[in-house]
Design a protein around this motif. Structure first.
Motif, mmCIF file in Angstrom:
data_model
loop_
_atom_site.group_PDB
_atom_site.id
_atom_site.type_symbol
_atom_site.label_atom_id
_atom_site.label_comp_id
_atom_site.label_asym_id
_atom_site.label_seq_id
_atom_site.Cartn_x
_atom_site.Cartn_y
_atom_site.Cartn_z
ATOM 1 N N ILE A 185 42.073 41.813 40.744
ATOM 2 C CA ILE A 185 43.332 42.762 39.890
ATOM 3 C C ILE A 185 42.561 43.363 38.997
ATOM 4 O O ILE A 185 42.956 44.548 38.702
ATOM 5 N N ASP A 186 41.556 42.843 38.108
ATOM 6 C CA ASP A 186 41.000 43.523 37.031
ATOM 7 C C ASP A 186 40.316 44.807 37.624
ATOM 8 O O ASP A 186 40.316 45.808 36.977
ATOM 9 N N ILE B 173 40.838 46.516 40.436
ATOM 10 C CA ILE B 173 41.712 47.582 40.890
ATOM 11 C C ILE B 173 42.405 48.163 39.752
ATOM 12 O O ILE B 173 42.342 49.380 39.873
ATOM 13 N N LYS B 174 42.606 47.404 38.708
ATOM 14 C CA LYS B 174 43.044 48.422 37.498
ATOM 15 C C LYS B 174 42.107 49.149 36.786
ATOM 16 O O LYS B 174 42.243 50.304 36.573
ATOM 17 N N LYS B 175 40.862 48.517 36.740
ATOM 18 C CA LYS B 175 39.706 49.298 36.052
ATOM 19 C C LYS B 175 39.408 50.674 36.963
ATOM 20 O O LYS B 175 39.109 51.749 36.626
ATOM 21 N N LYS C 219 40.782 51.747 39.906
ATOM 22 C CA LYS C 219 41.800 52.495 40.581
ATOM 23 C C LYS C 219 41.345 52.858 41.978
ATOM 24 O O LYS C 219 41.845 53.992 42.751
ATOM 25 N N ASP D 213 46.316 49.863 42.813
ATOM 26 C CA ASP D 213 46.909 49.672 41.501
ATOM 27 C C ASP D 213 48.119 50.530 41.592
ATOM 28 O O ASP D 213 48.554 51.503 42.246
ATOM 29 N N VAL D 214 48.938 50.039 40.565
ATOM 30 C CA VAL D 214 50.332 50.570 40.318
ATOM 31 C C VAL D 214 50.360 52.032 40.071
ATOM 32 O O VAL D 214 51.123 52.957 40.524
ATOM 33 N N SER D 215 49.708 52.646 39.115
ATOM 34 C CA SER D 215 49.679 53.946 38.725
ATOM 35 C C SER D 215 48.843 54.787 40.156
ATOM 36 O O SER D 215 49.479 56.118 40.373
ATOM 37 N N GLU D 216 48.348 54.115 40.855
ATOM 38 C CA GLU D 216 47.651 55.135 42.140
ATOM 39 C C GLU D 216 48.800 55.076 43.238
ATOM 40 O O GLU D 216 48.951 55.722 43.918
#
Length: 121
Positions: A50-51, A53-55, A57, A74-77
C-alpha cells in the motif's frame, strides 16, 4: 460557415482539461518484475504494498495460482482513470453528434457558451 456539434462544450474545454489534467493521456507501463506479485506476498507485506502504491502511483497486479486475480490501484490514479474514461465517452458522444449532423453554427455556439458562462458566474 463553420459548424460545431451541440456537444460543443466538451470540445471547447479540451485545452482547459489538458491543462488541468496534464497526465490524463499517459499510462504507466507494467514492470513485470515489480508490478506483478503473488497474493501470498501481498498477504505478508500488505502495508508495504500500500505504501509503495501511494508513493509511486503504480498499480500492482496480484496473481493467484499463477493467474492474474486483482489489481491494486492508488486512489488518485483510480480517479484519474475514471476522469479519462468520462472524457473519452464525452468525445465519442460529440463525434456521434457530428456524424448525425447535430451541429450548430459558430455564432449560435458562441451564444450558447456565453449564456452558460453567465449562469456559472
Amino acid at each position: 460557415m463553420i459548424t460545431l456539434p451541440h456537444y460543443v462544450l466538451v470540445l471547447y474545454f479540451i485545452n482547459t482539461f489538458k491543462e488541468k489534467f496534464p497526465t490524463i493521456m499517459s499510462t504507466a507501463r507494467i514492470e513485470l518484475d515489480r508490478d506483478i506479485q503473488p497474493l501470498s506476498e501481498f498477504r505478508k507485506h500488505a502495508a508495504e504494498f500500500i505504501d509503495r502504491i501511494k508513493k509511486e502511483k503504480r498499480s500492482i497486479v496480484l496473481t493467484q495460482h499463477g493467474k492474474s486475480a486483482a489489481v491494486l490501484v492508488d486512489v488518485s490514479e483510480y480517479q484519474r482513470m475514471i476522469d479519462k474514461i468520462d472524457f473519452m465517452e464525452e468525445l465519442i458522444e460529440a463525434e456521434r453528434q457530428i456524424a448525425k449532423g447535430e451541429v450548430v453554427s459558430h455564432e449560435v455556439a458562441k451564444k450558447q457558451i456565453k449564456a452558460n458562462l453567465e449562469k456559472w458566474k
